[in-house]
Design a protein around this motif. Sequence first.
Motif, PDB file in Angstrom:
ATOM      1  N   UNK A  70       0.459  -0.856  -0.212  1.00  0.00           N
ATOM      2  CA  UNK A  70      -0.076  -0.156   0.123  1.00  0.00           C
ATOM      3  C   UNK A  70       0.576   1.521  -0.146  1.00  0.00           C
ATOM      4  N   UNK A  71       2.099   1.677   1.072  1.00  0.00           N
ATOM      5  CA  UNK A  71       2.766   2.793   0.861  1.00  0.00           C
ATOM      6  C   UNK A  71       3.270   2.735  -0.641  1.00  0.00           C
ATOM      7  N   UNK A  72       3.933   1.507  -1.002  1.00  0.00           N
ATOM      8  CA  UNK A  72       5.014   1.759  -1.694  1.00  0.00           C
ATOM      9  C   UNK A  72       4.104   2.599  -3.152  1.00  0.00           C
ATOM     10  N   UNK A  73       2.286   1.969  -3.312  1.00  0.00           N
ATOM     11  CA  UNK A  73       1.322   2.636  -4.721  1.00  0.00           C
ATOM     12  C   UNK A  73       1.530   4.306  -3.828  1.00  0.00           C
ATOM     13  N   UNK A  74       1.355   4.165  -2.853  1.00  0.00           N
ATOM     14  CA  UNK A  74       1.276   5.652  -2.461  1.00  0.00           C
ATOM     15  C   UNK A  74       1.703   6.079  -2.663  1.00  0.00           C
TER      16      UNK A  74
END
Length: 114
Positions: free
Chosen positions: A5-9
């Motif tokens: 999720x953090x990578x996508x954000x």
Amino acid sequence: MTHLDLTELRARSDAGDRDATDLLVEAAGELGDVAELRRLSDGGNADATDLLLELAAEHGDLGELRRLSDAGHSGATDQLIETATELGELGELRRLAALGNSTAAEQLAELTGQ
């Protein structure tokens, strides 16, 4: 929030998605992710800078406060003086006083009785 999720954000934020940036700043603050907050702050995100300053103050991180202060963040300078005073870090107060900061000089004089 997962690593994916953090990578996508991060990817969306880097592409200019302001909502993703806001969410990333919030997540980094909640996780205490100083590196991510620093990256965002260095990119000009004021909210990330504020959270980074807050975390550095909470942890007595003079190095991070100094870095932010030296980068021109006046709030960081104020917090650096306050934290250095609380920790009795006379060297830091001397450094700031030598740079012409009158508040640091006053705190130094108060602590040393001069």
